[in-house]
Design a protein around this motif. Structure first.
Motif, PDB file in Angstrom:
ATOM      1  N   UNK A  70       1.155  11.487   7.189  1.00 55.83           N
ATOM      2  CA  UNK A  70       0.242  11.823   8.285  1.00 55.83           C
ATOM      3  C   UNK A  70      -0.318  10.538   8.890  1.00 55.83           C
ATOM      4  N   UNK A  71      -0.013  10.326  10.175  1.00 60.10           N
ATOM      5  CA  UNK A  71      -0.370   9.082  10.845  1.00 60.10           C
ATOM      6  C   UNK A  71       0.760   8.086  10.712  1.00 60.10           C
ATOM      7  N   UNK A  84       1.831  14.640   0.189  1.00 57.87           N
ATOM      8  CA  UNK A  84       1.286  14.251   1.498  1.00 57.87           C
ATOM      9  C   UNK A  84       0.616  12.896   1.335  1.00 57.87           C
ATOM     10  N   UNK A  85       1.030  11.923   2.150  1.00 54.54           N
ATOM     11  CA  UNK A  85       0.374  10.620   2.229  1.00 54.54           C
ATOM     12  C   UNK A  85      -0.413  10.608   3.535  1.00 54.54           C
ATOM     13  N   UNK A 101       1.837   0.761  11.177  1.00 55.01           N
ATOM     14  CA  UNK A 101       2.676   0.001  10.254  1.00 55.01           C
ATOM     15  C   UNK A 101       2.648   0.586   8.856  1.00 55.01           C
ATOM     16  N   UNK A 102       1.514   1.113   8.419  1.00 55.10           N
ATOM     17  CA  UNK A 102       1.408   1.699   7.083  1.00 55.10           C
ATOM     18  C   UNK A 102       2.226   2.983   6.985  1.00 55.10           C
ATOM     19  N   UNK A 103       2.106   3.854   7.982  1.00 49.99           N
ATOM     20  CA  UNK A 103       2.877   5.090   7.975  1.00 49.99           C
ATOM     21  C   UNK A 103       4.369   4.841   8.075  1.00 49.99           C
ATOM     22  N   UNK A 112       0.838  -1.201   0.000  1.00 47.36           N
ATOM     23  CA  UNK A 112       0.000   0.000   0.000  1.00 47.36           C
ATOM     24  C   UNK A 112       0.879   1.260   0.000  1.00 47.36           C
ATOM     25  N   UNK A 113       1.879   1.279   0.870  1.00 51.58           N
ATOM     26  CA  UNK A 113       2.776   2.431   0.935  1.00 51.58           C
ATOM     27  C   UNK A 113       3.538   2.611  -0.373  1.00 51.58           C
ATOM     28  N   UNK A 114       4.026   1.511  -0.920  1.00 51.43           N
ATOM     29  CA  UNK A 114       4.789   1.562  -2.175  1.00 51.43           C
ATOM     30  C   UNK A 114       3.962   2.170  -3.301  1.00 51.43           C
ATOM     31  N   UNK A 115       2.756   1.655  -3.503  1.00 47.62           N
ATOM     32  CA  UNK A 115       1.947   2.131  -4.622  1.00 47.62           C
ATOM     33  C   UNK A 115       1.304   3.492  -4.347  1.00 47.62           C
ATOM     34  N   UNK A 116       1.105   3.835  -3.071  1.00 46.51           N
ATOM     35  CA  UNK A 116       0.609   5.177  -2.757  1.00 46.51           C
ATOM     36  C   UNK A 116       1.632   6.239  -3.163  1.00 46.51           C
TER      37      UNK A 116
END
Length: 342
Positions: free
Chosen positions: A167-168, A230-231, A172-174, A148-152
């Motif tokens: 943000x956040x 910004x993610x 684990x995702x942040x 998710x992080x990679x493709x975001x």
């Protein structure tokens, strides 16, 4: 991701082996964490295209808590086994699956249910083999969040030399978005967090600027400046304040709303800043082809096994303590991911 094939899936997926009971956590009442209970269930049956996994580690995710609270309504039944992410060893292959999968250590997505158990079933499309050097507890801190992080970041058209705000960032995702941005050559990485201690830990992972939850610099930190990307995992009423932090031609990508939906008129901030040519987008991993997701996940596992990325595990609890894991999540004290072990 594919249709659930574990506990609580379709009729064919709910066929079970009554002679091989497994311990599992079920939601006996939606609401507080006390509604989670340890019970004994029949072993889930392996259907065509799936594998049975002897579970070694279970990732406790934010969506698990949302489902447990009953926020998503009646689409989830009382008595369901929650959880979606496991790591362990394949013990049985379903029809159409090569027997060579048996004995392999894997990460797997079980759908929106079925992971909080000693054994789980997953469709082969949702299974990734693990490097020998990667612990199962680390795999469930990386396997769901990493792609998710990679493709975001890719969706945001992030490039080396640009600045990023996550943000956040303490989940684990942040943490994955922060590390991947740093590894890809971000010029500066801002993060939001709730305490100086968390800020220090995020700096150790690559953050260079620390903000509080209202977009203000944390105590002792410099003014946040502007960011190319910004993610945002949080959403909620403060979202417009973070849109304000975008640099000209900046891109804002929303990948979660753990803090609730933003104000209905948040788009007015974009219009007010019209001359900056800002962009707002949402992103879901569901829009990425399965083969690309799995390739990105395998790459993240390999990098972690080489020590290039860090899995951050807040704590490892026994399966029977699932309610305690959820209480910690509800209290907002988790840094990284909580892992359950059968």
């Amino acid at each position: 991701m594919s249709t659930t094939v574990g506990f609580g899936g379709s009729r064919s997926a709910r066929q079970t082996n009554e002679e091989s009971p497994v311990r599992a956590i079920t939601i006996e009442k939606f609401g507080p964490a006390e509604g989670l209970a340890l019970s004994e269930r029949p072993e889930p049956a392996v259907v065509a295209g799936s594998v049975l996994i002897e579970v070694e580690a279970i990732g406790v995710g934010g969506v698990d808590a949302v489902i447990r609270r009953g926020t998503l309504g009646s689409s989830f039944p009382v008595g369901m086994v929650p959880g979606s992410e496991v790591a362990g060893r394949v013990t049985q292959a379903g029809e159409g699956v090569a027997g060579s999968w048996v004995g392999k250590r894997v990460w797997a997505f079980t759908g929106t249910s079925g992971a909080y158990a000693e054994r789980a079933v997953a469709h082969l499309d949702d299974v990734t083999e693990l490097p020998d050097a990667l612990r199962s507890s680390d795999a469930v801190a990386l396997g769901g969040a990493g792609p998710v992080a990679h493709f975001a970041l890719e969706h945001a058209r992030f490039e080396a030399g640009q600045s990023v705000l996550v943000r956040g960032a303490a989940g684990s995702l942040g943490i994955m978005a922060l590390q991947l941005a740093a590894a890809a050559g971000a010029s500066a990485i801002g993060v939001t967090t709730s305490s100086p201690e968390r800020g220090r830990r995020l700096r150790d992972l690559g953050a260079t600027r620390i903000l509080d939850r209202t977009a203000q610099p944390a105590e002792g930190d410099d003014a946040p400046g502007a960011f190319d990307v910004v993610i945002d995992i949080v959403g909620g009423p403060e979202l417009p304040s973070f849109v304000e932090l975008l640099a000209p031609n900046g891109r804002f990508v929303s990948i979660g709303v753990v803090g609730g939906y933003p104000p209905a008129d948040f788009g007015m901030t974009l219009m007010r800043l019209f001359q900056r040519s800002l962009s707002f987008a949402t992103f879901s991993l569901d829009t990425v082809p399965m083969a690309e997701r799995n390739a990105a996940r395998a790459d993240i596992f390999a990098r972690a096994a080489r020590g290039e990325l860090r899995a951050v595990v807040d704590g490892i609890l026994p399966l029977a303590d699932a309610a305690e894991a959820h209480r910690r999540m509800d209290a907002g004290t988790v840094f990284g991911r909580i892992v359950l072990t059968p």
